[in-house]
Design a protein around this motif. Structure first.
Motif, short mmCIF file in Angstrom:
data_model
loop_
_atom_site.label_atom_id
_atom_site.label_comp_id
_atom_site.label_asym_id
_atom_site.label_seq_id
_atom_site.Cartn_x
_atom_site.Cartn_y
_atom_site.Cartn_z
N PRO A 152 0.81 -1.21 0.00
CA PRO A 152 0.00 0.00 0.00
C PRO A 152 0.85 1.27 0.00
N GLN A 153 0.26 2.34 -0.49
CA GLN A 153 0.90 3.65 -0.45
C GLN A 153 -0.16 4.70 -0.14
N ALA A 154 0.27 5.82 0.41
CA ALA A 154 -0.63 6.93 0.71
C ALA A 154 0.16 8.21 0.72
N GLY A 155 -0.53 9.34 0.51
CA GLY A 155 0.17 10.61 0.49
C GLY A 155 -0.78 11.79 0.61
N ALA A 156 -0.20 12.97 0.67
CA ALA A 156 -0.96 14.21 0.75
C ALA A 156 -0.15 15.33 0.12
N ALA A 170 2.91 20.52 -4.43
CA ALA A 170 3.83 19.84 -3.52
C ALA A 170 3.14 18.59 -3.00
N ARG A 171 3.89 17.49 -2.96
CA ARG A 171 3.30 16.22 -2.52
C ARG A 171 4.34 15.40 -1.78
N ARG A 188 8.74 9.59 -0.75
CA ARG A 188 9.12 10.54 -1.80
C ARG A 188 8.48 11.90 -1.53
N ALA A 189 9.17 12.95 -1.95
CA ALA A 189 8.67 14.31 -1.85
C ALA A 189 8.87 14.99 -3.19
#
Length: 240
Positions: A152-156, A170-171, A188-189
């Protein structure tokens, strides 16, 4: 029959049980890589703008990024060896660590702009798959292995809409896997300027940074790879 000395017995038990002796982590940091990527989204946005414009709504997003890099690592005398591909690199010596990394993901994405205010928020969650080719070499040895892990992966992220066709984005996103062999954590950014080229096509130019880890590895050394540099993304956006 004579009994084994205690220290010999301990080593024998470790070997017979399949537990390896301590190893040094494979470390590489390359801050001059190029990170090209591709992103496709099927948008269910609430706005009436072109699909490529950033706007409030849901989307299913597909992404792909690929890069490679290398770095030197010195093992001082007395330090535990590095183990990869059936090869043991004993200290003291200079190593060269090289990697070829790619990541594919599919995510549900939600974006929200609040009225006419230009600042927006996005969140995403889904599944990712990492592919890593890792190589270690010294003046007298070389070894390599390939790994593939899923999880799984998640981000904002935040979006600043300069006007409908241009935005700053920007993430930050993270990926995890329960695999004991290969990448089991990645963060990662991204910071980029996005520009709409066509109602379904956009481009992002910016800067990206990745940290990729393999911890608790089976029969090989743990690894930590850090990579950053300019990024170029081609975006394709559609409505059903």
């Amino acid at each position: 029959m004579p009994s084994l000395r205690p220290e010999i017995a301990v080593v024998a038990v470790l070997l017979l049980s399949g537990c390896g002796l301590p190893t040094s982590r494979i470390d590489a940091e390359d801050n001059g890589v190029f990170l090209p990527s591709l992103r496709t989204a099927v948008s269910f946005s609430e706005g009436k703008g072109a699909p490529a414009e950033v706007q409030t709504g849901h989307a299913v997003e597909f992404g792909y990024v690929k890069t490679n890099g290398s770095d030197a690592q010195f093992l001082p005398a007395g330090q535990a060896p590095v183990v990869l591909g059936g090869q043991t690199f004993s200290a003291p010596q200079q190593l060269r660590n090289a990697f070829d990394f790619s990541f594919i993901d599919v995510s549900w994405r939600w974006r929200r702009f609040f009225g006419d205010y230009p600042l927006g928020l996005e969140v995403l969650a889904g599944l990712g798959n990492s592919r890593l080719d890792l190589a270690v070499s010294s003046p007298t040895q070389q070894a390599s292995e390939s790994f593939s892990t899923a999880g799984p992966q998640a981000g904002a992220g935040f979006l600043w809409r300069l006007h409908p066709g241009t935005s700053v984005q920007a993430r930050v996103a993270g990926f995890v896997s329960t695999s004991g062999r290969g990448v089991n954590e990645a963060v990662r950014a991204e910071l980029s300027l996005s520009r709409v080229l066509h109602e379904n096509l956009g481009v992002r130019l910016g800067y990206s940074s990745w940290e990729v880890k393999g911890q608790g590895q089976d029969t090989i050394s743990d690894f930590r790879l850090r990579m950053s540099g300019p990024s170029l993304m081609l975006e394709m956006n559609f409505r059903p």
